[in-house]
Enzyme design. Structure first.
Site, PDB file in Angstrom:
ATOM      1  N   HIS A 191     -15.246  -0.052  -2.591  1.00  0.00           N
ATOM      2  CA  HIS A 191     -15.186  -0.152  -1.132  1.00  0.00           C
ATOM      3  C   HIS A 191     -14.629  -1.525  -0.764  1.00  0.00           C
ATOM      4  CE1 HIS A 191     -17.495   3.505   0.000  1.00  0.00           C
ATOM      5  NE2 HIS A 191     -18.035   3.343  -1.200  1.00  0.00           N
ATOM      6  N   ARG A 248     -12.371   6.373   9.136  1.00  0.00           N
ATOM      7  CA  ARG A 248     -13.288   6.079   8.032  1.00  0.00           C
ATOM      8  C   ARG A 248     -13.760   7.336   7.305  1.00  0.00           C
ATOM      9  NH1 ARG A 248     -17.881   2.609   6.574  1.00  0.00           N
ATOM     10  NH2 ARG A 248     -19.812   3.799   6.356  1.00  0.00           N
ATOM     11  N   GLU A 254     -10.262   1.971   3.955  1.00  0.00           N
ATOM     12  CA  GLU A 254     -10.417   0.865   3.004  1.00  0.00           C
ATOM     13  C   GLU A 254      -9.336   0.977   1.922  1.00  0.00           C
ATOM     14  OE1 GLU A 254     -14.536   1.085   1.846  1.00  0.00           O
ATOM     15  OE2 GLU A 254     -15.195   1.168   3.938  1.00  0.00           O
ATOM     16  N   GLU A 281     -17.837  -3.989  -3.277  1.00  0.00           N
ATOM     17  CA  GLU A 281     -17.137  -4.279  -2.025  1.00  0.00           C
ATOM     18  C   GLU A 281     -16.083  -5.337  -2.349  1.00  0.00           C
ATOM     19  OE1 GLU A 281     -17.464  -3.047   1.028  1.00  0.00           O
ATOM     20  OE2 GLU A 281     -19.320  -1.869   0.883  1.00  0.00           O
ATOM     21  N   HIS A 287     -14.066   5.897   1.684  1.00  0.00           N
ATOM     22  CA  HIS A 287     -13.863   5.579   3.097  1.00  0.00           C
ATOM     23  C   HIS A 287     -12.365   5.377   3.319  1.00  0.00           C
ATOM     24  CE1 HIS A 287     -18.275   4.133   3.514  1.00  0.00           C
ATOM     25  NE2 HIS A 287     -18.144   5.394   3.877  1.00  0.00           N
ATOM     26  N   TYR A 299       0.832  -1.202   0.000  1.00  0.00           N
ATOM     27  CA  TYR A 299       0.000   0.000   0.000  1.00  0.00           C
ATOM     28  C   TYR A 299       0.868   1.252   0.000  1.00  0.00           C
ATOM     29  CZ  TYR A 299      -3.718  -3.281   1.189  1.00  0.00           C
ATOM     30  OH  TYR A 299      -4.618  -4.325   1.177  1.00  0.00           O
ATOM     31  N   HIS A 300       0.282   2.396  -0.391  1.00  0.00           N
ATOM     32  CA  HIS A 300       1.054   3.615  -0.577  1.00  0.00           C
ATOM     33  C   HIS A 300       0.327   4.833  -0.031  1.00  0.00           C
ATOM     34  CE1 HIS A 300       3.797   1.518  -3.343  1.00  0.00           C
ATOM     35  NE2 HIS A 300       2.698   0.871  -3.727  1.00  0.00           N
TER      36      HIS A 300
END
Length: 801
Positions: free
Chosen positions: A314, A246, A191, A392, A188, A129-130
């Site tokens: 999401h 969130r 996520e 989702e 959000h 992740y970044h």
């Protein structure tokens, strides 16, 4: 499978991103909130009593700050299971309250650490992740590598002034003249998987443009606008301070922060599945579009009338969804959504074998009002048709990490969702026309009267040709075409000629787009059609329960929930009662119609009707029923419906068993005489029906209701004519004389015909399509004649020996 190849661009861009942002992001590690010993748990709330205990325990103290209750399943809290994160102290509180808790992750801090941990020399953007600056740097690297196909556009600013940065991709030509596809991740903040998925789509389009015909066509023909992070303030905050944040970063002025952006869109704003409490994780804000982030997206869509598709990513749950979120009703374009959603589901499953469920937001995940898909589909001021989806993403459950999806799941999640996006893009390149039947055709129509059919033809994409036809047929004959006449605007009308009593009329409507693509209503016509029958309908029995007709209640071992007649109480603190009766007359039968926890518990309760007569024949039984079930999975909670043809003497035979949850809605159930006879019900003059509400399992809610019970007789009246006679047979075997008259339809049930046996007239009653005479111990020669109606068939000569 993978969709094409990705270039070696990732290494170079990541090197730039790492040099510019990685050290700064890691420098915040000591300032981040820690979750040592915090657990991911499911709390079981099997009854209203446990729901009340849970609600009293958490109160309004919900959120992601220390000491607050962090709810991970954002539907309304009710009977069922709730996902949440708890500290060790909060777990002790839940257990002390007597609630059943399942611990799925015993210590979530290692999961958080794993999300933050990233090698300095990552081989791919999709290996980890970044933070926001690296996301922006990677976007810029893509544009620098493909300057003729892509450009960076800032479409606005967040609350704290961060750019809402998009990458716009298209081939040669005016982008505004092409159908547009606008989608984003990161609404959000916590996520994180929602950010690399849209990036992967952008990179695939660019890196495969030169070598993949599908990529080239979609880049050339579609205007792609991709907003990687819709909530940049909240997303940055998850990297610097609180991984579980969130909402956006609005200072609510009462010591709380944040608005749930996906409850802040105006369509359906303020309804079910959102909160007016600023502490809540689903806080909708003080007014629709109160937040800069939702305003920017709204204004972008309004300023780009070519936008024809929208996606909001999401996680978690693995779902592909569409409108509506604010109501359980299907949206008007449900057929197109369901068709495309089914193909998206299959394409996604074909990549890594992972299944995503499909359906409208309200019924597929939970009620949610003020959400992005509802506004993009239904809330545009210019009445445009935008196909709006929300997906989702992985994982399926909290046990697999929930919002803390492990980094090794990033690439497969991206790969499996790419084909769904390509299918949406291809869909908006096709014309789409929706035909709505405006007139409501009853099941039975008066004989020989023409029927007016009115329809609305709506151009969703492309243009209709202007020619609209109605096709109808009588019984199994050929379809006849009628040109429907324009009534102005989008409305068209035509009249179907009157049909003789007993005939069935089927019809459908058809038009074409200017390119010749056909569209029908129903969508799969002529395999499926609208229709009605020409007949005279008589009401034989009716009970709306406004008066006491002598129905009898019997307790069958239940400790609560006995049937009662009355006006529904509709306790606002008990979420399972109907709002009203079904037919608007006022009263109905309900299970324990009182305030509080009043459902059927630990057994069954039965109510039995008064006596009624169905001997007229060709009858239809109809009733409305209400059934709210919190655990319908195994079918033991139910309404069981039985009938007796012999008053209370029985035998009682089951004719229906209702086991599905209808929420707060009443539903109708009807059965024809043939269907009842197929369940071994003799149709006579001493009929009773009984309804048994059953609580077959512990820790479940069963609320039931019955209303608007009717028995209808459907016939032609006026007696039987020769054209109604299909067969007339007489035979004798083993000294048994048998005479059978078969009619062309079952619309003469209860009427009489007369046969003559050697000069003796015998009157027979028609049941269904047949009238029968059976005589035993017959000897000699017999002449059998149909005398009423007469002159229809030749007499039959029968030899009984």
């Amino acid at each position: 499978m993978r969709q094409g190849k990705m270039s070696g661009l990732t290494v170079a861009v990541l090197a730039l991103a790492a040099a510019s942002g990685l050290a700064a992001a890691d420098g915040k590690a000591d300032e981040r909130m820690r979750f040592d010993g915090h657990k991911l748990v499911e709390v079981d709330l099997p009854e209203y009593e446990q729901v009340k205990i849970f609600e009293d325990l958490i109160g309004d103290n919900t959120g992601t700050l220390p000491g607050q209750w962090d709810i991970w399943s954002h539907g309304a809290i009710g009977v069922g299971r709730v996902d949440l994160r708890v500290s060790p102290e909060q777990l002790d509180e839940l257990l002390a309250a007597g609630l059943e808790v399942t611990v799925n992750v015993d210590d979530m801090q290692p999961w958080v650490d794993a999300n933050y941990e990233r090698p300095l020399a990552s081989g791919s953007f999709y290996d980890d992740y970044h933070p926001l600056d690296e996301v922006f740097a990677y976007m810029q690297g893509l544009v620098d590598a493909y300057p003729t196909l892509a450009k960076i556009e800032d479409i606005g600013q967040s609350l704290e002034g961060r750019p809402m940065r998009t990458i716009r991709i298209t081939g040669p030509g005016d982008p505004d003249a092409k159908p547009g596809f606008f989608f984003h991740g990161g609404q959000h903040a916590r996520e994180w998987i929602n950010v690399p998925v849209p990036m992967y789509v952008a990179e695939w389009l660019l890196t495969n443009y030169a070598g993949d015909p599908r990529a080239k066509e979609l880049v050339d023909e579609v205007d792609w606008t991709i907003l990687m992070v819709m909530n940049p303030d909240g997303y940055e905050y998850t990297w610097t301070t609180n991984r579980m944040w969130r909402k956006n970063r609005r200072n609510n002025g009462n010591g709380t922060f944040g608005v749930d952006l996906n409850r802040n869109w105006s369509y359906g704003w303020g309804g079910e599945g959102s909160s007016g409490n600023p502490e809540s994780e689903t806080y909708r804000g003080p007014s629709p579009f109160s937040e800069p982030e939702t305003q920017v997206c709204r204004d972008f869509v309004r300023a780009h009338p070519n936008v024809a598709a929208y996606m909001d990513f999401h996680n978690y749950s693995q779902l592909i969804m569409w409108p509506w979120g604010y109501t359980r009703d299907f949206c008007p374009d449900q057929p197109e959504y369901n068709d495309l959603g089914t193909r998206m589901q299959a394409a996604l499953r074909g990549v890594h074998g992972v299944n995503y469920a499909i359906g409208p937001v309200y019924t597929t995940i939970y009620p949610a009002s003020g959400v992005s898909v509802d506004w993009n589909y239904g809330g545009n001021l210019d009445d445009r048709y935008i196909m709006a989806f929300t997906t989702e993403l992985r994982p399926r459950s909290q046990q697999e990490g929930g919002f803390l999806l492990p980094a090794d799941q990033i690439l497969p999640t991206c790969e499996e969702n790419l084909p769904t996006m390509l299918l949406i893009a291809e869909q908006i390149l096709k014309p789409s026309i929706r035909i709505d039947l405006v007139s409501q055709t009853p099941a039975y129509v008066t004989p020989d009267e023409p029927v007016r059919v009115e329809a609305e033809v709506l151009a969703r994409r492309g243009q209709p040709s202007g020619e609209v036809s109605l096709f109808y047929r009588v019984d199994d004959g050929n379809f006849n075409e009628i040109n429907m006449t324009s009534q102005g605007g989008n409305e068209y009308a035509a009249d179907i000629p009157g049909a003789a009593c007993g005939e069935t009329v089927s019809f459908y409507i058809r038009t074409t787009a200017t390119d010749g693509t056909p569209f029908t209503d129903p969508p799969d016509a002529p395999n499926r059609t609208h229709g009605y029958r020409s007949a005279v309908v008589k009401e034989v029995y009716s009970n709306n329960f406004e008066t006491d007709r002598g129905w009898v209640m019997e307790n069958q071992g239940a400790t609560s929930g006995d049937w009662e007649r009355g006006v529904p109480v509709n306790d606002p603190n008990w979420a399972y009662d109907p709002v009203s009766d079904s037919d608007g007359s006022g009263q109905c039968y309900l299970t324990q119609n009182a305030l509080g926890n009043t459902d059927v518990d630990d057994g069954a309760t039965r109510v039995t009707s008064d006596l009624f007569d169905m001997s007229i024949g060709n009858v239809i039984l109809s009733y409305d029923y209400y059934l709210f079930l919190t655990r319908p999975q195994d079918g033991t909670d139910a309404i069981i419906v039985e009938m007796s043809s012999n008053d209370n003497e029985g035998p009682w035979r089951e004719i229906a068993r209702h086991t599905t949850n209808g929420g707060l809605e009443w539903r109708n159930h009807s059965m024809t005489q043939a269907e009842l006879e197929g369940r071994n019900i003799f149709i006579g003059d001493k009929m009773r029906i009984r309804f048994t509400a059953v609580d077959g399992q512990q820790q479940s809610i069963v609320e039931a209701g019955i209303d608007a019970m009717k028995v209808l007789s459907v016939g032609c009246g006026g007696g039987v004519a020769c054209e109604d006679i299909k067969k007339f047979k007489a035979a004798c075997r083993k000294n048994k004389l048998k005479v059978i008259t078969v009619l062309t339809s079952n619309l003469h049930g209860g009427e009489k015909i007369t046969v003559d046996v050697n000069g003796e007239p015998v009157e027979l009653t028609i049941a269904g399509k047949k009238a029968k005479l059976l005589r035993k111990d017959q000897h000699g020669q017999f002449t059998v004649t149909l005398t009423q109606p007469q002159g229809c068939v030749e007499p039959k000569q029968v030899d009984c020996g």
